[in-house]
Write an enzyme that holds these catalytic residues in place. Structure first.
Site, short mmCIF file in Angstrom:
data_model
loop_
_atom_site.label_atom_id
_atom_site.label_comp_id
_atom_site.label_asym_id
_atom_site.label_seq_id
_atom_site.Cartn_x
_atom_site.Cartn_y
_atom_site.Cartn_z
N SER A 298 -3.15 -12.81 2.76
CA SER A 298 -3.94 -11.97 1.33
C SER A 298 -2.50 -13.57 0.80
O SER A 298 -3.16 -13.41 -0.38
CB SER A 298 -3.68 -10.42 1.34
OG SER A 298 -2.94 -10.12 1.79
N LYS B 269 1.08 -1.26 -0.26
CA LYS B 269 -0.14 -0.17 -0.03
C LYS B 269 0.69 1.01 -0.19
O LYS B 269 0.43 2.51 -0.25
CB LYS B 269 -0.89 0.01 0.93
CG LYS B 269 -1.81 -1.61 1.59
CD LYS B 269 -2.57 -1.52 -0.17
CE LYS B 269 -3.38 0.74 -0.75
NZ LYS B 269 -4.70 -0.45 -1.81
#
Ligand code: PMP
Length: 303
Positions: free
Chosen positions: A259, A43
């Site tokens: 993830s 991110k």
């Protein structure tokens, strides 16, 4: 160089030992290790592009930057806002683990905790409401609608994968959260070679434990999500994803976050259908970010 200049250019590693015996021998699986970014996750890329775009558009004197995040984006924003001299307000679901909240606060971020029962969508709705009520007080960054999010991957992640594989990449696989990684990287790779197959990965349903990923059918669908980009969309079972995470740690020495297990599951599913190919995926963050959570989940024995 400034801190912000170190976002991106993460390593791409070949998963030789994981591939052996699981996929045909002519198929390579590679993963980008995104915790090599300074804020510890993929991110950083979106946050950097979003903040720089807000600066270009102009941030009014005294205004605060505002967004919703349950984790990595908040940390990335916190780090980069501190480095750029911006003030940030973050809406975060109250169930986000304490490590996350402490990390974000350490960067001087104002946290607004939202009802756990409303999940990450509750944090999004609160940020939307705040932005609508106080347009002069907040610059709403809205990572779910902001074109700078996929743009960071189209002009960054994709070009890195292209050059790190010397143009050999045949398949790209990534999990969907805001979808910025998948949508942007797929666009960038297809601009290099229109034949590259792009496969998205989602959890099988809500309450999946694959933090960072969204089950689109039951969530607020991000504006930047374009489902027509994917050649296929796979549903990753959580238990199988956790199992692969454990294997990844023990067989490759790579301790990745939840993830990443789903991304690896998807990459292996794709690789199994091929006789030759170069399958590239992305591991968004490290397993170290989940140490306290892992003991309470199906990950159990990972840490
Ligand atoms: N995995 C993790 C750990 C994440 O924090 C995110 C971001 N929500 C993703 C995957 C998905 O990335 P994107 O938002 O680019 O789809």
């Amino acid at each position: 160089m400034l801190l912000i200049d170190y976002v991106g250019n993460t390593p791409l590693v070949r998963l030789d030992r994981i591939a052996r015996g699981r996929v045909p021998s002519g198929v390579e699986i590679w993963a980008k290790l995104e915790w090599f970014n300074p804020g510890g996750s993929i991110k950083d890329r979106a946050a950097r592009a979003i903040i720089l775009a807000a600066e270009r558009a102009g941030i009014p004197e005294g205004a605060r930057l505002l967004d919703a995040s349950s984790g990595n984006t908040g940390i990335a924003y916190g780090m980069l806002c501190a480095a750029r001299g911006h003030r940030l307000t973050l809406c975060i679901p109250s169930y986000a683990n304490d490590e996350r909240k402490h990390l974000v606060r350490a960067y001087g971020v104002e946290l607004i905790e939202t009802d756990a029962r409303e999940g990450s969508d509750g944090a999004i709705r609160r940020a939307q409401a705040l932005a609508a009520a106080h347009p002069d007080r907040f610059v709403y960054l809205d990572q779910y609608s902001n074109p700078a999010n996929p743009g960071a991957h189209e002009h960054g992640t994709a070009l890195e994968i292209w050059s790190q594989t010397a143009g050999r990449v045949t398949h790209f696989v990534a999990g969907l959260g805001t979808s910025g990684t998948f949508v942007g990287t797929s666009r960038g790779l297809r601009a290099k070679n229109a034949h590259i197959q792009c496969v998205s990965v989602q959890p099988t349903g809500p309450g999946h434990g694959l933090e960072g990923l969204k089950h689109m059918a039951t969530a607020i669908v991000p504006k930047i999500y374009d489902p027509t980009i994917a050649n296929a969309d796979l549903a990753a079972p959580s238990a199988a994803s956790f199992e692969l995470l454990r294997a990844l740690a023990k067989e490759e020495g790579i301790l990745a976050g939840f993830s990443s297990g789903a991304a690896l599951w998807g990459a292996i599913e794709v690789a199994r259908t091929l006789t030759a190919g170069v399958v590239v995926t992305v591991f968004p963050d490290s397993g170290e970010r989940y140490v306290s959570q892992a003991s309470q989940t199906a990950m159990g024995s990972l840490c």
